[in-house]
Design a protein around this motif. Structure first.
Motif, mmCIF file in Angstrom:
data_model
loop_
_atom_site.group_PDB
_atom_site.id
_atom_site.type_symbol
_atom_site.label_atom_id
_atom_site.label_comp_id
_atom_site.label_asym_id
_atom_site.label_seq_id
_atom_site.Cartn_x
_atom_site.Cartn_y
_atom_site.Cartn_z
ATOM 1 N N VAL A 48 -4.683 -2.395 -13.376
ATOM 2 C CA VAL A 48 -4.752 -1.686 -14.651
ATOM 3 C C VAL A 48 -6.144 -1.099 -14.869
ATOM 4 O O VAL A 48 -6.295 0.067 -15.245
ATOM 5 N N LEU A 49 -7.161 -1.903 -14.630
ATOM 6 C CA LEU A 49 -8.529 -1.436 -14.863
ATOM 7 C C LEU A 49 -8.961 -0.371 -13.854
ATOM 8 O O LEU A 49 -9.721 0.529 -14.188
ATOM 9 N N SER A 50 -8.491 -0.480 -12.621
ATOM 10 C CA SER A 50 -8.897 0.511 -11.621
ATOM 11 C C SER A 50 -8.119 1.812 -11.752
ATOM 12 O O SER A 50 -8.529 2.826 -11.183
ATOM 13 N N GLY A 51 -7.033 1.795 -12.508
ATOM 14 C CA GLY A 51 -6.251 3.017 -12.701
ATOM 15 C C GLY A 51 -7.065 4.153 -13.283
ATOM 16 O O GLY A 51 -6.906 5.317 -12.911
ATOM 17 N N TYR A 52 -7.969 3.832 -14.176
ATOM 18 C CA TYR A 52 -8.821 4.862 -14.776
ATOM 19 C C TYR A 52 -9.693 5.536 -13.723
ATOM 20 O O TYR A 52 -9.866 6.754 -13.723
ATOM 21 N N TRP A 53 -10.250 4.740 -12.833
ATOM 22 C CA TRP A 53 -11.115 5.296 -11.795
ATOM 23 C C TRP A 53 -10.312 6.052 -10.739
ATOM 24 O O TRP A 53 -10.784 7.063 -10.209
ATOM 25 N N PHE A 55 -7.436 7.705 -11.149
ATOM 26 C CA PHE A 55 -7.063 9.018 -11.682
ATOM 27 C C PHE A 55 -8.284 9.927 -11.819
ATOM 28 O O PHE A 55 -8.217 11.115 -11.540
ATOM 29 N N THR A 56 -9.410 9.362 -12.233
ATOM 30 C CA THR A 56 -10.624 10.160 -12.395
ATOM 31 C C THR A 56 -11.121 10.709 -11.064
ATOM 32 O O THR A 56 -11.655 11.818 -11.010
ATOM 33 N N TRP A 67 -5.407 16.646 -9.894
ATOM 34 C CA TRP A 67 -5.196 15.244 -10.260
ATOM 35 C C TRP A 67 -3.779 14.781 -9.948
ATOM 36 O O TRP A 67 -3.528 13.582 -9.815
#
Length: 123
Positions: A48-53, A55-56, A67
């Motif tokens: 969950v936390l790495s999903g932001y990175w 996608f970024t 993207w």
């Protein structure tokens, strides 16, 4: 858009219930059960936390659709999970246990939602 989020939410719920069900099949005792459950929950949080990175990392200021390539990575990870589930040592059902139809099992699951403790978490 709302229907897409509903489908994703339902898929998430089915996968989570399935994973929790399989944990009991692949562990031998209470200690290994809780250890595996803790590991799975930890890996989930890392995901969950790495999903932001993730996608970024696929955002490109020149190409506004770049993207979308992140979904190839997610598809590869999903394939890896499917292969892991297929090769997991899932035990067969207990012999001598009466097997219900899938419809009866589904109805029994729905009846569980009307238990007082479940309703507390719902509200």
């Amino acid at each position: 858009m709302l229907h897409v989020l509903a489908i994703v939410g339902c898929g998430f719920a089915v996968v989570k219930v399935s994973v929790y069900s399989i944990i009991g099949q692949v562990t031998e005792d209470a200690n290994s059960h809780s250890s595996l459950l803790s590991t799975i929950e930890g890996i989930f949080m890392v995901g969950v936390l790495s999903g932001y990175w993730v996608f970024t990392a696929f955002i490109d200021p020149v190409d506004s659709n770049a993207w979308l390539n992140v979904y190839y990575v997610l598809a590869a990870l999903t394939l890896l999970v499917i292969i892991s589930v297929v090769i997991a040592p899932i035990k067969p059902a207990i012999k001598g246990q009466k097997s219900n139809s899938g419809w009866n099992d589904f109805i029994a699951m729905l009846k569980l939602t009307y238990q007082p403790l479940v309703l507390i978490f719902y509200y």
